[in-house]
Design a protein around this motif. Structure first.
Motif, mmCIF file in Angstrom:
data_model
loop_
_atom_site.group_PDB
_atom_site.id
_atom_site.type_symbol
_atom_site.label_atom_id
_atom_site.label_comp_id
_atom_site.label_asym_id
_atom_site.label_seq_id
_atom_site.Cartn_x
_atom_site.Cartn_y
_atom_site.Cartn_z
ATOM 1 N N GLN B 101 33.123 -8.395 -4.975
ATOM 2 C CA GLN B 101 31.810 -8.189 -5.574
ATOM 3 C C GLN B 101 31.513 -6.704 -5.699
ATOM 4 O O GLN B 101 31.773 -5.928 -4.795
ATOM 5 C CB GLN B 101 30.742 -8.870 -4.720
ATOM 6 C CG GLN B 101 30.776 -10.367 -4.915
ATOM 7 C CD GLN B 101 29.917 -11.084 -3.908
ATOM 8 O OE1 GLN B 101 29.234 -10.459 -3.114
ATOM 9 N NE2 GLN B 101 29.963 -12.399 -3.949
ATOM 10 N N ARG B 102 30.959 -6.324 -6.834
ATOM 11 C CA ARG B 102 30.550 -4.940 -7.054
ATOM 12 C C ARG B 102 31.681 -3.958 -6.798
ATOM 13 O O ARG B 102 31.478 -2.899 -6.245
ATOM 14 C CB ARG B 102 29.357 -4.618 -6.150
ATOM 15 C CG ARG B 102 28.229 -5.602 -6.301
ATOM 16 C CD ARG B 102 26.989 -4.913 -6.790
ATOM 17 N NE ARG B 102 25.996 -5.889 -7.213
ATOM 18 C CZ ARG B 102 24.879 -6.153 -6.544
ATOM 19 N NH1 ARG B 102 24.605 -5.500 -5.444
ATOM 20 N NH2 ARG B 102 24.030 -7.027 -7.011
ATOM 21 N N ASP B 104 33.194 -2.206 -8.942
ATOM 22 C CA ASP B 104 33.001 -0.977 -9.715
ATOM 23 C C ASP B 104 32.042 -0.021 -9.026
ATOM 24 O O ASP B 104 32.208 1.196 -9.100
ATOM 25 C CB ASP B 104 32.536 -1.299 -11.147
ATOM 26 C CG ASP B 104 31.298 -2.162 -11.173
ATOM 27 O OD1 ASP B 104 31.024 -2.859 -10.169
ATOM 28 O OD2 ASP B 104 30.587 -2.146 -12.185
ATOM 29 N N THR B 105 31.035 -0.568 -8.330
ATOM 30 C CA THR B 105 30.087 0.297 -7.627
ATOM 31 C C THR B 105 30.782 1.052 -6.501
ATOM 32 O O THR B 105 30.592 2.256 -6.325
ATOM 33 C CB THR B 105 28.941 -0.560 -7.056
ATOM 34 O OG1 THR B 105 28.474 -1.424 -8.084
ATOM 35 C CG2 THR B 105 27.814 0.297 -6.540
#
Lengths: 254, 284
Positions: B101-102, B104-105
Motif C-alpha cells: 500500500q502506498r 509510491d509515497t
C-alpha cells in the motif's frame, strides 16, 4: 503417481487480515479428472488457486500437490492466470511468451534460463495444439483477447505439466473462441488433469466431471447434479443464465 | 563546417583530453544505459530508478564530509555514491516488494530524504563545494580511472544481461508466472535494481543525479517504438543513447553550452517527436 491424488486439500482455512475467505475446505482431485471451480466474485476462487500453487499459505489445514508441499511440486502445474499485468507495449513475440513456460529446468542451461532445441519444439507443439502456430512471430500485444488467452494456455501446457489450472479462461473471449477453447480443453484432458475456474457455468457443464462450488465454503457436485437450486444456493439469488446448450434449466424457484 | 572541423581538432588535441574522455564515457556507458534502461522501462520502474539516483547525493555528500572533516582522504565520493546507490536499491526494492500500500509515497519519501541528507552534508563542509556538478554533471571531472570503471560496468551489465536474459524477461513480463516456474523473482528484481544503481553512479560524472534518469529511460522509450522484442529494444536503446550523447557533446562544445542539459533536451525532443509520430501513425 496413479493412486495418489494430484491435489489433496484437508481442512484448509484462509483469511485476509482477519476476514475469512475460505473455511474448512476439503477437496481431492485425482489424476486425469476434469474439475470446474465456480462461485461468485469474492467467493475465494482465486485465493484457492493461489493456495494450491503455494503462492499463499493456509492459516489452517494442509495442501498437498502431487503428494508434496505446493512450493516443491508446482513446476508440474501449467497455470494460466486470470490477469497478466503486463505492459501493453511490452516488446515480446508470441514465441517469447510461450517459451517462458519452459523455465524452471535443471542443469546449467536451466540455471541461466537458456532455451534449447527441445524447448523450441515444445513451444511450437503447444502453439500448434492451440491452433496458434501462424502467430508465432507476432508481437503478443498485437493479438486479440481470445488469441492472447490461447497463447497463455500454450505457455501453461508447454511446461510438460501434468495438471492444467486455468483461471477464468473465458473472460473477455467471444462465443466462437469459447467453443474452440472448449474443444481444446477436452482434448488436453485426455493427457492431463484439467481444472478450470470460471463464473460461466454454461461453459463447463459439458466439459467437466465435477463442479466445485467456492463461496467461502466449498461444496462439490457431480455435473449431473447441477441444477437451478444448486446455482441458487451458490450465488444466493436467482441467476438468469444465457445459455448455448440446454442441459440446465432456468431457475424458477427460490 | 568550420565548427565541425574545430570539434574534431578538439577531440584529437592531446592537451585537451576532457572532451575525449566525456565522449568515451558516454559511448561506452551507453551499453549499460541501454540494456538496464530497457528493463527499467518495460518493468515500469523508472520512478524507482529516479529515487535510487537521488539517494546517491546522500552518499556523495557523506563521503565529501568524511574527507574534509575527518581527513579520510581514501573516502572518495565515488565510494559513497556506490554504497548509497546499492543501499538505496535494496531498501527501495524491499519496500516495493513488501509494502503493497502506498508504495509510491514511501519511495517518494526516500527519494527526497536521500537528497536532503546529501545537501545537509554539503552545507556542513568547511569549504564550499558546489553541488551543481553532482546534480547536473560536469565532464571536466571525468578521469581516465572513471573510464575504466565505466568500461568494467559495461562488460558486467552486458554479460549478466545476456546470461540471464530469459529469466529477467520472464520476471519483467509476468512476475507471478516466473515465480511458479521456479525463478527467484525477488532476487532477480533486486539484482536489476542493483544494476540500475551501478549504472546511475557511473554516469553521474557525465550527466549528474538529476539528468541520468533521462538517459536511462528516454533512449529505451524511443527504441520501444521500433522494437518487437526486448533484445532489439536494448540494441536500439544503446545506439540511440550513443547518438544522443555524442551529438549532445558536439553541440554543447560548438555553442559553449552545458553538456548534460543539451544531451537530455536532445533525447527528450526525439522521444516526444517519436511518441507523437507513432500516435499519428496509429490514427492514420
Amino acid at each position: 503417481m496413479s493412486n495418489q491424488p494430484d491435489i489433496q486439500i484437508r481442512n484448509v482455512s484462509f483469511a485476509y487480515q482477519g476476514t475469512p475467505v475460505l473455511e474448512d475446505v476439503n477437496i481431492s482431485v485425482g489424476a486425469g479428472e476434469s474439475i470446474c471451480m465456480v462461485g461468485p466474485n469474492g467467493g475465494g476462487k482465486t485465493t484457492l488457486v493461489k493456495l494450491i500453487l503455494g503462492l499463499l499459505s493456509p492459516d489452517r489445514g494442509e495442501i498437498r500437490l502431487f503428494g508434496q508441499a505446493p512450493r516443491l511440486a508446482r513446476l508440474h502445474v501449467g497455470y494460466m492466470p486470470q490477469h497478466v499485468r503486463y505492459d501493453p507495449l511490452f516488446p515480446v513475440t508470441v514465441t517469447d511468451v510461450v517459451l517462458s513456460g519452459r523455465l524452471g529446468q535443471g542443469g546449467l542451461g536451466g540455471f541461466f534460463g537458456f532455451y534449447g532445441k527441445a524447448d523450441r519444439r515444445a513451444a511450437r507443439d503447444a502453439l500448434c495444439r492451440l491452433g496458434m502456430e501462424q502467430f508465432a512471430r507476432r508481437p503478443f500485444a498485437a493479438l486479440s483477447g481470445g488469441q492472447r488467452q490461447r497463447v497463455l494456455i500454450a505457455r501453461a501446457i508447454c511446461s510438460q505439466a501434468e495438471l492444467l489450472l486455468l483461471d477464468e479462461p473465458t473472460a473477455n473471449v467471444d462465443m466462437v473462441a469459447e467453443t474452440q477453447l472448449f474443444k481444446i480443453l477436452r482434448e488436453l484432458n485426455r493427457r492431463m488433469t484439467v481444472i478450470v475456474v470460471t463464473h460461466d457455468l454454461g461453459f463447463v457443464s459439458n466439459l467437466v466431471d465435477r463442479v466445485v462450488c467456492v463461496n467461502r465454503k466449498v461444496v462439490t457436485h457431480p455435473t449431473s447434479e447441477l441444477s437451478g437450486r444448486v446455482i441458487c444456493d451458490l450465488y444466493g439469488s436467482d441467476v438468469s443464465m444465457v445459455r448455448h446448450d440446454n442441459i440446465l434449466q432456468e431457475p424458477t424457484d427460490g | 563546417m568550420a565548427e565541425i572541423t574545430e570539434l574534431f581538432e578538439a577531440l584529437t588535441d592531446p592537451d585537451f583530453p576532457f572532451l575525449r574522455y566525456a565522449l568515451i564515457a558516454g559511448v561506452v556507458g551507453s551499453i549499460p544505459l541501454g540494456v538496464v534502461g530497457s528493463y527499467v522501462v518495460v518493468r515500469r520502474i523508472s520512478y524507482i530508478a529516479g529515487a535510487i539516483a537521488h539517494c546517491v547525493l546522500g552518499g556523495i555528500g557523506a563521503a565529501l564530509y568524511m574527507q574534509e572533516v575527518f581527513d579520510a582522504q581514501w573516502c572518495l565520493p565515488i565510494y559513497g555514491a556506490v554504497l548509497s546507490a546499492l543501499a538505496a536499491a535494496v531498501v527501495i526494492g524491499l519496500v516495493s516488494l513488501y509494502a503493497h500500500q502506498r508504495e509510491d509515497t514511501v519511495i517518494g519519501a526516500l527519494w527526497v530524504i536521500g537528497m536532503a541528507v546529501g545537501l545537509m552534508f554539503f552545507a556542513g563542509l568547511p569549504v564550499y563545494v558546489d553541488p551543481m556538478s553532482y546534480l547536473f554533471g560536469n565532464i571536466l571531472l571525468i578521469s581516465p580511472h572513471d573510464l575504466w570503471m565505466v568500461a568494467g560496468l559495461a562488460v558486467l551489465v552486458a554479460v549478466v544481461g545476456a546470461l540471464f536474459y530469459n529469466k529477467l524477461l520472464a520476471v519483467c513480463f509476468d512476475e507471478e508466472f516466473a515465480e511458479l516456474r521456479g525463478v527467484r523473482v525477488k532476487f532477480y528484481y533486486l539484482m536489476l535494481l542493483c544494476m540500475t544503481a551501478m549504472t546511475v553512479v557511473l554516469m553521474i560524472r557525465l550527466l549528474g543525479v538529476v539528468l541520468v534518469i533521462a538517459l536511462l529511460t528516454l533512449p529505451a522509450a524511443v527504441a520501444g517504438n521500433f522494437s518487437r522484442r526486448l533484445w532489439q529494444m536494448m540494441l536500439l536503446a544503446v545506439l540511440f543513447s550513443m547518438t544522443f550523447i555524442a551529438a549532445g557533446l558536439g553541440i554543447s562544445y560548438i555553442h559553449d553550452l552545458p553538456s548534460g542539459p543539451v544531451i537530455v533536451i536532445l533525447a527528450g525532443g526525439v522521444y516526444l517527436a517519436t511518441a507523437v509520430g507513432s500516435r499519428l501513425r496509429l490514427r492514420g
